[in-house]
Design an enzyme around this catalytic site. Sequence first.
Site, mmCIF file in Angstrom:
data_model
loop_
_atom_site.group_PDB
_atom_site.id
_atom_site.type_symbol
_atom_site.label_atom_id
_atom_site.label_comp_id
_atom_site.label_asym_id
_atom_site.label_seq_id
_atom_site.Cartn_x
_atom_site.Cartn_y
_atom_site.Cartn_z
ATOM 1 N NE ARG A 179 10.525 60.307 75.589
ATOM 2 C CZ ARG A 179 9.872 59.068 75.687
ATOM 3 N NH1 ARG A 179 10.133 58.021 75.461
ATOM 4 N NH2 ARG A 179 8.442 59.333 75.813
ATOM 5 C CB VAL A 210 47.187 31.406 85.156
ATOM 6 C CG1 VAL A 210 47.986 30.768 86.243
ATOM 7 C CG2 VAL A 210 47.222 32.872 84.937
ATOM 8 N NE ARG A 225 23.260 59.359 69.957
ATOM 9 C CZ ARG A 225 23.774 60.438 70.616
ATOM 10 N NH1 ARG A 225 22.956 61.467 70.735
ATOM 11 N NH2 ARG A 225 25.134 60.651 70.984
ATOM 12 N N GLY A 229 41.156 43.382 91.238
ATOM 13 C CA GLY A 229 41.317 44.699 91.297
ATOM 14 C C GLY A 229 42.163 45.218 92.604
ATOM 15 N NE ARG A 234 32.466 50.284 94.398
ATOM 16 C CZ ARG A 234 32.612 49.239 94.680
ATOM 17 N NH1 ARG A 234 31.344 48.818 95.076
ATOM 18 N NH2 ARG A 234 33.477 48.298 94.353
ATOM 19 C CG ASP A 290 35.671 49.787 87.978
ATOM 20 O OD1 ASP A 290 34.693 49.622 87.288
ATOM 21 O OD2 ASP A 290 35.486 49.626 89.133
HETATM 22 O O1 F6P Z 1 34.796 47.517 90.540
HETATM 23 C C1 F6P Z 1 33.793 46.661 89.556
HETATM 24 C C2 F6P Z 1 32.617 47.110 89.741
HETATM 25 O O2 F6P Z 1 31.744 46.750 88.618
HETATM 26 C C3 F6P Z 1 32.369 48.933 89.856
HETATM 27 O O3 F6P Z 1 32.273 49.229 88.586
HETATM 28 C C4 F6P Z 1 30.880 48.808 90.334
HETATM 29 O O4 F6P Z 1 30.891 49.979 91.237
HETATM 30 C C5 F6P Z 1 31.180 47.563 91.479
HETATM 31 O O5 F6P Z 1 31.708 46.641 90.817
HETATM 32 C C6 F6P Z 1 29.796 46.974 91.677
HETATM 33 O O6 F6P Z 1 30.047 45.974 92.738
HETATM 34 P P1 F6P Z 1 28.942 44.841 92.956
HETATM 35 O O7 F6P Z 1 28.832 43.773 91.731
HETATM 36 O O8 F6P Z 1 29.268 44.039 94.250
HETATM 37 O O9 F6P Z 1 27.514 45.432 93.107
#
Ligand code: F6P
Length: 326
Positions: A166, A26, A158, A105, A175, A131
């Site tokens: 196991r 950028v 693995r 995001g 999330r 994500d």
């Molecule tokens: O949105 C990205 C992410 O890494 C998610 O996968 C995860 O649930 C969240 O952020 C974790 O957030 P933090 O870094 O605030 O714990």
Amino acid sequence: MKRIENIGVFTSGGDSPGMNAAIRAVVRTGIWEGFDMYGIYRGYEGMIDGQIEPLYSHSVSNIIQRGGTILKTARSKRFMTPEGRQQAFGNLEKHKINALVAIGGNGTFTGAAEFTKEYEIPFIGLPGTIDNDLYGTDYTIGFDTAINNVIEAADKIRDTATSHDRLFFIQVMGRDSGYIALWSGVACGAEFILVPETKTYIDNLTRLVKHDIRKNKTSGIVIVAEGDDAGNAESIAAQVKERMPELETRVTILGHIQRGGSPSAWDRMLASILGYASIKALKEGQQGVMVGLINKQIVYTPFEEAIKNRKGIILDLLEMSRVLAL
Ligand code: F6P
């Protein structure tokens, strides 16, 4: 529309590997096109607090290979208020910044949509999150590195899982989205992949584990997305163990290791393409859009649309993963 003078760039929300490569693209494209470039630190928080500094070509030297973000990042509650946004706009005016590029995001674009409703400012978003859950792009910046981080860890697990016979439950990030779980699960040959997009039935999972044992499998890996409806990896492992006390189980929570490290070649490439495209978009007069890549083509998606829609996972891959792991 006012002529663009100075452009502000910032990162916001959870960091993702490749954000630095995007900042570099950028800034350098902006300078090439004759704009003065400014870095806004700590996302919307820094915009409200006036943490804004000029960026030059040399400011972004030697960062393409670095994870994290040199501009720092934050999730801002204050920007969700009209007062916070007004203060932020005032700080932009002080530096004559009249166009913005944000890398982040869903939360980042929600803030951007609100801001552009109240203030007339060309605003471009780039999809930066591990994500890969953003509508309007096939891939987000950071996803590829994150899944490579997961498979590196899963391959090591693995080895020890096989030695000890196991069943390992590995919890990965996501999330609300099973993208990381699904792709890393397929790529490491996981026996089971549990994602928030489908309901997890513990009895069903237990039945399948028993089936695998009958087929002479002595160890295995279950990839659990942190947002799975049946609970986290600890709880799911405990529920399976309750039904099969003879089973040796272990749990590994990968956590923020997934978000760090040097970006993969693909994330650097994607970040460079989209970073370059963001400045071209501003020059074309685009505003209030996320720039993504779909089928190798640059696509602009209005913030409202990007926020409203969710990019679902390809559920067929779940079935495929099970067939391939049998
Ligand atoms: O949105 C990205 C992410 O890494 C998610 O996968 C995860 O649930 C969240 O952020 C974790 O957030 P933090 O870094 O605030 O714990």
